[in-house]
Write an enzyme that holds these catalytic residues in place. Sequence first.
Site, PDB file in Angstrom:
ATOM      1  N   PRO A 369       7.599   5.838  -1.610  1.00 48.39           N
ATOM      2  CA  PRO A 369       8.314   5.617  -0.677  1.00 48.39           C
ATOM      3  C   PRO A 369       9.779   6.319  -0.505  1.00 48.39           C
ATOM      4  CG  PRO A 369       8.260   3.858  -2.364  1.00 48.39           C
ATOM      5  CD  PRO A 369       7.247   5.078  -2.653  1.00 48.39           C
ATOM      6  N   PRO A 370      10.391   6.044   0.737  1.00 56.59           N
ATOM      7  CA  PRO A 370      12.119   6.725   0.740  1.00 56.59           C
ATOM      8  C   PRO A 370      12.649   6.194  -0.366  1.00 56.59           C
ATOM      9  CG  PRO A 370      10.781   6.099   2.737  1.00 56.59           C
ATOM     10  CD  PRO A 370      10.013   5.426   2.012  1.00 56.59           C
ATOM     11  N   GLY A 371      13.497   7.211  -0.572  1.00 55.16           N
ATOM     12  CA  GLY A 371      14.687   6.915  -1.740  1.00 55.16           C
ATOM     13  C   GLY A 371      14.402   6.674  -2.993  1.00 55.16           C
ATOM     14  N   VAL A 372      13.041   7.218  -3.438  1.00 53.95           N
ATOM     15  CA  VAL A 372      12.686   7.077  -4.805  1.00 53.95           C
ATOM     16  C   VAL A 372      13.040   8.328  -5.705  1.00 53.95           C
ATOM     17  CG1 VAL A 372      11.085   5.186  -4.582  1.00 53.95           C
ATOM     18  CG2 VAL A 372      10.219   7.676  -4.642  1.00 53.95           C
ATOM     19  N   GLY A 373      13.468   9.286  -5.093  1.00 54.52           N
ATOM     20  CA  GLY A 373      13.816  10.510  -5.822  1.00 54.52           C
ATOM     21  C   GLY A 373      12.882  11.497  -5.800  1.00 54.52           C
ATOM     22  N   SER A 706      -7.551  -5.009   1.026  1.00 53.23           N
ATOM     23  CA  SER A 706      -7.143  -5.682  -0.216  1.00 53.23           C
ATOM     24  C   SER A 706      -6.679  -7.034  -0.099  1.00 53.23           C
ATOM     25  CB  SER A 706      -5.967  -4.964  -0.968  1.00 53.23           C
ATOM     26  OG  SER A 706      -4.857  -4.748  -0.142  1.00 53.23           O
ATOM     27  N   LYS A 749       2.591  -3.166  -5.600  1.00 54.68           N
ATOM     28  CA  LYS A 749       2.437  -4.265  -5.361  1.00 54.68           C
ATOM     29  C   LYS A 749       2.944  -5.237  -6.599  1.00 54.68           C
ATOM     30  CE  LYS A 749      -1.875  -3.569  -2.814  1.00 54.68           C
ATOM     31  NZ  LYS A 749      -3.435  -3.988  -2.745  1.00 54.68           N
TER      32      LYS A 749
END
Length: 798
Positions: A369-373, A706, A749
Site C-alpha cells: 500500500p502507499p506510504g510503506v516505504g 474471502s 488483514k
Amino acid sequence: MKKNSKDDEILGLPAETRLPIKLNILPIGGRPIFPGIFTPLMVSSQEDIKVIEDSINSDGYLGIVMIKNDAENPTSLDLNNIGTVARIIKKINLPDGGVNVFVSTQERFKIRKILNKSNPIVAAVEYLEDIDDSTFEVKALTRALISEMKEISENNPMFSEEMRLNMVNIDHPGKIADFIASILNIDKNEQQKILEMQNVRQRMEQVLVYIKKEQEIFRVQKKIQNELNEKIEKNQREYFLREELKSIQEELGISKDSKTTDYEKFKEKIDKFELEEEAKNAVNEELEKFRLMDPHDSEYNVSRNYLELFTSLPWNESVEENFSIARAQKILEADHYGLEDVKKRIIEYLSVRILKHDGKGSVMILVGPPGVGKTSVGKSIANAMNKKFYRFSVGGEHDASKIKGFRRTYIGSMPGQIIEGLKITKSKSPVFLIDEVDKMTASAQGDPSAALLEVLDPEQNSSFRDTYLDVPFDLSNVFFILTANSLDTIPRPLLDRAEIIELSGYIDQEKVSIAKKYLIPKNLEKNGLKKNQVKFTTDALNLIATEYAREAGVRNYEKCIDKINRKIVTEQVKKAEESKSTNVAAKIAKLNLTVDVAEVRKYLGKAVFDESQIKTASVPGTAIGLAWTSMGGDTLLLESIAFKTDKGGLQLTGQMGDVMKESAQIAMNWVKQYVISKGIKENKWFEENTIHLHIPEGATPKDGPSAGITMATTFMSLLTGKKIKPNLAMTGELSLTGQVLPIGGLREKTVAAKRNKIKTILIPAANERDLEEIPEHVKKGIKFIPVSHVQQVIDTVF
C-alpha cells in the site's frame, strides 16, 4: 517584331478601297497580332502553307485570326470574329518543309461571311476604323501610356532599344495602344479583347490598367529578388568571414570553431569505445554526416544531439561488484524500521551475487500500500550495493515511447527513460526504480507494459534497442526494481520476469517506532528545529496513530507530525516578536518542548477517527470480515435483514463484484439447507421472505471470495437471532459443501484487525502456515483459530 514605317502609300484612302474585301484566313494558336506590326510567322502545316501560297499568288494579303480554345484542326467555327489583315513581305522556305513568312499588319477586320468553311478558309471581311481618337482625354492617355511604358522599359532588360524607339515614333494613339498591348505579358484572351475594341479611349484605358498591373508585378519581383540577393550576399559574406577567421585562428594558434571542436571531441570519445560492428558503423556514419553539415542546417542540432547522447552512454564501463553483506545489512537497518522479511530476502539475494561473482542485473517487484516505504527501499538497495540510483514513474503512462524513445524524424524527439537513465548515471550497472507499474494503460500510442517486457527480459535486454538511439545497448547488468500497490493490473508475462516482495502495512506500535527513529528527527530539521527541541510522548504518538492516521503507510502520520511542528514554530515566532526580541532564531534555539496527548488534540483538532468508527457486530444479522485492498488490509462490517415479500430471494447491495456475488449466493444456499435440516426455519419461510445483504461504504467497489464464511455467519446470526462474540473477525472462502478454502493477504488483514481492536480471528486451516511469516509483535494480543469447515465457524462464533 517591328512597327511599320511606310506600309501604305495611299494613307488618305479608306481601307475598303485599298484593301481586299475577300481574304484567305490563316488561323493562329498563339497570341493575336495587332495592326501596325512587322513580324515573322513560322508556318509548318501543309494546309497553312497552301493559304500562304494562295495569298501570294493573288493579291499578297492575308487575314490572321486567333483560334478559340486552341483547337487542333480548326474550322471556321473555331475562329474569333475579329482579326488583322497583313501584307506578305517575304517568304523563306525552311529545310524541314515549313516556311518563314514576314508580314506587315495593316488593319482590324470583322468576318462578315465565311465563303469557304474548310481549309483554306476564305471569308468576306469588313474593316474596322478607330473611333474617338482625337479628344483631349486620348491625348492625355497617350502621354500617360508612353510615360508608364518608359518606366517599365528602363527597368526591364526584355525591352530592347528598338522597341523604345518604335513606341516613341508612333504618331497615332490607337496604334500606340496596339503596340504596347502586343509587347505586354498578358493573357492572349485579354489581348483579343483589346484587339476587338474600336473605341481608342477605352482601348487605351484598358492597356493602362495592364501596365499598372505589370508595374506592380515588377515591384514585387524586384522586392523578392533584392531580399534573395541580400540573403545570398549575407551567407557569402559570413562564409568568407568564417574562412578568414579560421585562417587567423590557425595563424595565431587560437582554438578552432565550435563545430570543429565538437567533431574532434566526439571522434576522440568514439575511438575509445569498444563498440560492436553495428553500433560502430552507425555512429561513424552519423559523425561523418555531422562533419560535412553546415552549422546553420536545420538537421545540424539533431545530429549533434544524437552524437552527444551516444558519447555520454557508458559503453566501456566495467561491471564490478563492490559491496559487503555487513555493510548492506547496516544500511538497510539504518534506513528502515521493521520490514524484516524484505530485508532478509534482499540480503539473501546479495549473498548469492557475491558467491557467484555475478554482475548480471535482476528484476524485483515491491508490492504494498502507499506510504510503506517502497521507493525508499529501492534507494537503500542502491546504497547497499554501492551503485548509482535512477528513478522514474510510469503511473498513468500510455505511450510506449516513454520507455523506448521517439524516432529522430520528429521535432524535439528524445530517447526513452531507460537510455536517459544510463546517460544520467553514467553507469552500465545502476539500480533503476520504475514506480507505479500497476497504473500503466495501453492506448493508440502503444502499450508501455509491452515495451517493459523487452527491457526486463534477461534473454532480450542484452541487445535492447531504443528507438531514438537505434543501435543495441546491453541492459543485462542493470538491477531493476518495480513498485506497485497491487499485482492485479500488472500483465502476467511481466510478473513472470520478476521476484515479488510484498511490503505490508504498519500496525500502531510500528508507526510509533518509525516516528521516533525517522519521522520526528527528519521533520524537526525540515521546520528549522534542532534534534530533541520538540519531544513527543509515546501516548501522544499512539493517539496520532489511532485517531488521526489509520492508513497502512505512514504518510498521513508524517503530515500530522509536520502540522504539529509548524504550529509550534508559528507560536514561538509570534511570542518572540511580541517580546520585541532582536534575534528570533536564537530565542527559538532555546526551545525545549514536550508534546503530550492534550497538545496533539490542540494542534490537530477534532479526531479524524474515533471509537464509534471501530466496527462492531452488535446486533443479530451482522458479522465482521477481513479484506485485502491495494491500500492495505481493511475490516468489513456485513449487515443483513429479512422482510416479507411475495416471493423469497436474496438482495445484494454495496458495489459487490461478480465473484463476491457468487460467494454470497453460495453462503445463502448452504445456510438455507442447514437451517431447514436443523428445523430452525422451514422452506416456506424462505419463499415468503427476502434476505437483504449489504456491505457499507457503498461507493467503494468490493470483490473476491474471502468473505464467504463471513456472509454465512451473517445469515446464521440473522436466522437464529443470535449475536456473534465481540472483537471477533473472520476470513475464508466458502465452498458449496461447507469447506473453508485458503485466502491471500493474511498479514495485511491481521494488521487491519489489530487496528480495529480485534482479539480473535478465524482463518482457513490451510493458511495456518502463513502465520509464521507474520512478525510476533503483529500477532501479539490476537488469537488465531484455524477452521476447515463452516460448521466449526458456527460452533465458535456464537
